[in-house]
Every structure is written in C-alpha cells, then in structure tokens.
Design a protein around this motif. Structure first.
Motif, PDB file in Angstrom:
ATOM      1  N   VAL A 189       0.759  -1.296  -0.004  1.00  0.00           N
ATOM      2  CA  VAL A 189      -0.135  -0.073   0.067  1.00  0.00           C
ATOM      3  C   VAL A 189       0.871   1.069   0.095  1.00  0.00           C
ATOM      4  O   VAL A 189       0.516   2.409  -0.785  1.00  0.00           O
ATOM      5  CB  VAL A 189      -0.851  -0.083   1.306  1.00  0.00           C
ATOM      6  CG1 VAL A 189      -1.700   1.387   1.321  1.00  0.00           C
ATOM      7  CG2 VAL A 189      -1.945  -1.246   1.161  1.00  0.00           C
ATOM      8  N   LEU A 190       1.935   1.226   0.957  1.00  0.00           N
ATOM      9  CA  LEU A 190       2.819   2.395   0.871  1.00  0.00           C
ATOM     10  C   LEU A 190       3.357   2.631  -0.556  1.00  0.00           C
ATOM     11  O   LEU A 190       3.636   3.544  -1.014  1.00  0.00           O
ATOM     12  CB  LEU A 190       3.778   2.052   2.040  1.00  0.00           C
ATOM     13  CG  LEU A 190       3.509   2.278   3.341  1.00  0.00           C
ATOM     14  CD1 LEU A 190       4.373   1.947   4.382  1.00  0.00           C
ATOM     15  CD2 LEU A 190       2.794   3.499   3.694  1.00  0.00           C
ATOM     16  N   ALA A 191       4.037   1.584  -1.140  1.00  0.00           N
ATOM     17  CA  ALA A 191       4.520   1.720  -2.406  1.00  0.00           C
ATOM     18  C   ALA A 191       3.389   2.143  -3.483  1.00  0.00           C
ATOM     19  O   ALA A 191       3.858   3.284  -4.165  1.00  0.00           O
ATOM     20  CB  ALA A 191       4.999   0.141  -3.106  1.00  0.00           C
ATOM     21  N   HIS A 192       2.205   1.849  -3.449  1.00  0.00           N
ATOM     22  CA  HIS A 192       1.218   2.511  -4.344  1.00  0.00           C
ATOM     23  C   HIS A 192       0.729   3.729  -4.119  1.00  0.00           C
ATOM     24  O   HIS A 192       0.972   4.742  -4.939  1.00  0.00           O
ATOM     25  CB  HIS A 192       0.013   1.579  -4.211  1.00  0.00           C
ATOM     26  CG  HIS A 192      -0.050   0.281  -5.024  1.00  0.00           C
ATOM     27  ND1 HIS A 192      -0.224   0.483  -6.438  1.00  0.00           N
ATOM     28  CD2 HIS A 192      -0.023  -0.863  -4.592  1.00  0.00           C
ATOM     29  CE1 HIS A 192      -0.201  -1.102  -6.717  1.00  0.00           C
ATOM     30  NE2 HIS A 192       0.020  -1.659  -5.574  1.00  0.00           N
ATOM     31  N   LEU A 193       0.792   4.164  -2.886  1.00  0.00           N
ATOM     32  CA  LEU A 193       0.544   5.590  -2.559  1.00  0.00           C
ATOM     33  C   LEU A 193       1.883   6.604  -3.054  1.00  0.00           C
ATOM     34  O   LEU A 193       1.545   7.711  -3.370  1.00  0.00           O
ATOM     35  CB  LEU A 193       0.114   5.553  -0.865  1.00  0.00           C
ATOM     36  CG  LEU A 193      -1.025   5.143  -0.329  1.00  0.00           C
ATOM     37  CD1 LEU A 193      -1.238   5.080   1.141  1.00  0.00           C
ATOM     38  CD2 LEU A 193      -2.157   5.916  -1.076  1.00  0.00           C
ATOM     39  N   CYS A 194       2.989   5.916  -2.459  1.00  0.00           N
ATOM     40  CA  CYS A 194       4.041   6.651  -3.155  1.00  0.00           C
ATOM     41  C   CYS A 194       3.950   6.978  -4.443  1.00  0.00           C
ATOM     42  O   CYS A 194       4.498   8.142  -4.916  1.00  0.00           O
ATOM     43  CB  CYS A 194       5.617   6.167  -2.484  1.00  0.00           C
ATOM     44  SG  CYS A 194       5.905   6.141  -0.907  1.00  0.00           S
ATOM     45  N   MET A 195       3.932   5.935  -5.209  1.00  0.00           N
ATOM     46  CA  MET A 195       4.004   6.049  -6.915  1.00  0.00           C
ATOM     47  C   MET A 195       2.990   7.001  -7.007  1.00  0.00           C
ATOM     48  O   MET A 195       2.984   7.727  -8.164  1.00  0.00           O
ATOM     49  CB  MET A 195       3.797   4.572  -7.252  1.00  0.00           C
ATOM     50  CG  MET A 195       5.025   3.777  -7.318  1.00  0.00           C
ATOM     51  SD  MET A 195       4.738   2.369  -8.426  1.00  0.00           S
ATOM     52  CE  MET A 195       3.210   1.531  -7.479  1.00  0.00           C
ATOM     53  N   ILE A 196       1.652   6.836  -6.636  1.00  0.00           N
ATOM     54  CA  ILE A 196       0.386   7.968  -7.221  1.00  0.00           C
ATOM     55  C   ILE A 196       1.041   9.310  -6.543  1.00  0.00           C
ATOM     56  O   ILE A 196       0.820  10.310  -7.521  1.00  0.00           O
ATOM     57  CB  ILE A 196      -0.714   7.421  -6.217  1.00  0.00           C
ATOM     58  CG1 ILE A 196      -1.225   6.155  -6.825  1.00  0.00           C
ATOM     59  CG2 ILE A 196      -1.808   8.487  -6.595  1.00  0.00           C
ATOM     60  CD1 ILE A 196      -2.295   5.517  -5.777  1.00  0.00           C
ATOM     61  N   SER A 197       1.519   9.556  -5.553  1.00  0.00           N
ATOM     62  CA  SER A 197       2.023  10.629  -5.188  1.00  0.00           C
ATOM     63  C   SER A 197       3.111  11.403  -6.082  1.00  0.00           C
ATOM     64  O   SER A 197       3.020  12.529  -6.487  1.00  0.00           O
ATOM     65  CB  SER A 197       2.386  10.724  -3.868  1.00  0.00           C
ATOM     66  OG  SER A 197       3.019  12.008  -3.423  1.00  0.00           O
ATOM     67  N   ALA A 198       3.822  10.317  -6.316  1.00  0.00           N
ATOM     68  CA  ALA A 198       5.040  10.976  -7.219  1.00  0.00           C
ATOM     69  C   ALA A 198       4.388  11.358  -8.554  1.00  0.00           C
ATOM     70  O   ALA A 198       5.240  12.366  -9.320  1.00  0.00           O
ATOM     71  CB  ALA A 198       6.230   9.636  -7.468  1.00  0.00           C
ATOM     72  N   PHE A 199       3.554  10.402  -9.189  1.00  0.00           N
ATOM     73  CA  PHE A 199       3.186  10.905 -10.699  1.00  0.00           C
ATOM     74  C   PHE A 199       2.053  12.124 -10.613  1.00  0.00           C
ATOM     75  O   PHE A 199       1.997  12.644 -11.768  1.00  0.00           O
ATOM     76  CB  PHE A 199       2.297   9.718 -11.153  1.00  0.00           C
ATOM     77  CG  PHE A 199       3.139   8.584 -11.870  1.00  0.00           C
ATOM     78  CD1 PHE A 199       3.988   8.796 -12.934  1.00  0.00           C
ATOM     79  CD2 PHE A 199       3.269   7.576 -11.186  1.00  0.00           C
ATOM     80  CE1 PHE A 199       4.717   7.902 -13.605  1.00  0.00           C
ATOM     81  CE2 PHE A 199       4.186   6.473 -11.686  1.00  0.00           C
ATOM     82  CZ  PHE A 199       4.870   6.658 -12.947  1.00  0.00           C
ATOM     83  N   ASP A 200       1.759  12.456  -9.404  1.00  0.00           N
ATOM     84  CA  ASP A 200       0.872  13.877  -9.220  1.00  0.00           C
ATOM     85  C   ASP A 200       1.783  14.881  -9.433  1.00  0.00           C
ATOM     86  O   ASP A 200       1.384  15.947  -9.715  1.00  0.00           O
ATOM     87  CB  ASP A 200       0.035  13.449  -7.945  1.00  0.00           C
ATOM     88  CG  ASP A 200      -1.061  12.871  -8.138  1.00  0.00           C
ATOM     89  OD1 ASP A 200      -1.513  12.407  -9.191  1.00  0.00           O
ATOM     90  OD2 ASP A 200      -1.672  12.537  -6.854  1.00  0.00           O
TER      91      ASP A 200
END
Length: 256
Positions: A189-200
């Motif tokens: 979950v942390l990895a997905h949230l980090c990726m989403i935040s990065a792509f934003d």
C-alpha cells in the motif's frame, strides 16, 4: 514454507487491512469509494495483478531475486506493444525496435540451453506480461475513475481473485507467516501511495530512473540475505532491458 499462491493471498489480506485503516483515517465512506462508472473493468483488472504477482512469486521460488527482477523490467516494453490494440496508440518502428532489443536482454539473462534455464525462468516474464495488461487497464480507468476508488477495487478484487485459488495450496500459517502477510501488505500500500503521489508531481520520464534503482536494491538484499551473487549475464541483460526502457521513454517524450 508456503506456496507462492498463498503468499499472494496473504499479501492482499495485508493490503486490505492497511487500506481500510488508511481510508478510516482519511474519513472516506464506503458508499463513496465503491462508486464507479466502470464496474466490470474494476472487477477484472485486479485479476491481472494477481496473475502478475503469482508468476513473479513462483519465479522467486527457484530464481535469484536480482535475475527475476531484471526480467520483470520488460513490463514497460510490453505496455508499448499492448498500447496499439487496446489504447489505439500509434507506435513507430523505433519503439518496436526497443521492444525487440529488450527481449534480447531477457534471452541473455535466462540463457536458453544453459544451467539457468528451466520453466521458472519464464515466470517473471509472464509476470511482466500480466502487469503490462494491468497497467494498460489502469490507464483506461484513470480517464474517469478516482484514484482512491481504483485503489479500493485493486485491494478488494485482488483478495477475491486470490481467494478462489488459495484453497488448492492452503497450509495453516504460523504467527510469523501472518505477521509477514501484514507487513508485505502494508509495504504494498505504501508503495502504491508513493507512486501515485510521485506521478501527481512529476513526469514519468523523470521518475523512470528511480524505478530502475530497484535492481541495485535487490542485488544488495539478494546477496546479504540469500547469498545470491548476480551473474555477469544478468548485469549485461539488465543493462540492455533498462536501455530499451529509457529509449521508449525518450521517444514518447519527443513525440509529445
């Protein structure tokens, strides 16, 4: 101790528990999260993620972690190939050449006919194939769906699909196994949230190099934990795959 399929199931159990804690802390309501305009796509998309992770975990049962990870780097090249029939995008000869070049890198790593070659060598490649389809469907959903809604269906759908097959390989997990399930789910979950935040915040071409540093991490962890020493063929093949991936990003950025 456990079959790869059961590890996938435990991973999604951990993901769902972590997600529900996250949603609760954010004050997200279930009625809002489950509202979707494309329910069929939301339900079937996690099936490809389950197949992708299952293939990778089966491969990790037999392969060094660095080699399995390097093979998985061909996923962006498969995305390029699938974007033609699914997203109706136009792919020029340069990017098709990069796809072929990347697959040559895979052949160098698995060395058909050598000691490294057996059925497990194909599993990370299948994992990359399934993950590419998963990413393509994610791109389709991103046009109309909210990020948290897609994340909700990813966790719930992944648990549902993995629950259909886990009874065939079920072993009663120990307390340590259960803790590992929760830990891997939380990290996922942390990895997905980090990726989403990065792509934003940044373009894909800027973020891509950081994804490829995964190879350095798994080489370090593989050696320190499992005593795996990456072969020279792995580094050569990984270099070819990464170069092909960067070339695809370069062509996409130039096209835009």
């Amino acid at each position: 101790d456990l079959h790869a399929i059961q590890l996938v199931w435990g991973y999604f159990v951990g993901i769902n528990l972590t997600l529900w804690i996250f949603f609760f802390l954010k004050g997200e309501k279930l009625s809002k999260l489950r509202t979707t305009d494309r329910p069929i796509l939301q339900i079937f998309r996690p099936a490809f993620l389950v197949c992708s992770i299952s293939s990778l975990f089966v491969g990790l049962t037999y392969l060094p972690i660095a080699e399995a990870t390097a093979i998985g780097f061909v996923a962006p090249l498969f995305i390029t190939a699938f974007s033609v029939p699914i997203l109706k995008e136009k792919v020029d000869i340069h990017r098709w050449g990069a796809v072929v070049f990347g697959l040559i890198g895979v052949i160098i790593i698995v060395r058909p006919g050598g000691n490294f070659w057996h059925f497990a060598s194909i599993m990370p490649l299948l994992g990359a194939l399934f993950f590419a389809i998963f990413q393509i469907l994610t791109r389709l959903l991103s046009e109309t769906e909210k990020t948290l809604t897609t994340l909700f269906y990813t966790g719930l759908g992944g648990l549902g699909w993995s629950s259909l097959i886990v009874p065939f390989v079920w072993v009663v997990p120990s307390q340590i196994h259960i803790l590992v399930f929760f830990a891997t789910g939380a990290l996922g979950v942390l990895a997905h949230l980090c990726m989403i935040s990065a792509f934003d915040r940044a373009e894909a071409s800027l973020l891509a190099p950081y994804n490829y540093t995964k190879l350095l991490w798994v080489a370090v962890f593989g050696y320190s934990i499992f005593g795996d020493i990456p072969s020279i063929e792995m580094w050569i093949g990984a270099g070819i795959i990464v170069s092909a991936g960067f070339y695809v990003l370069y062509r996409e950025k130039k096209h835009r």
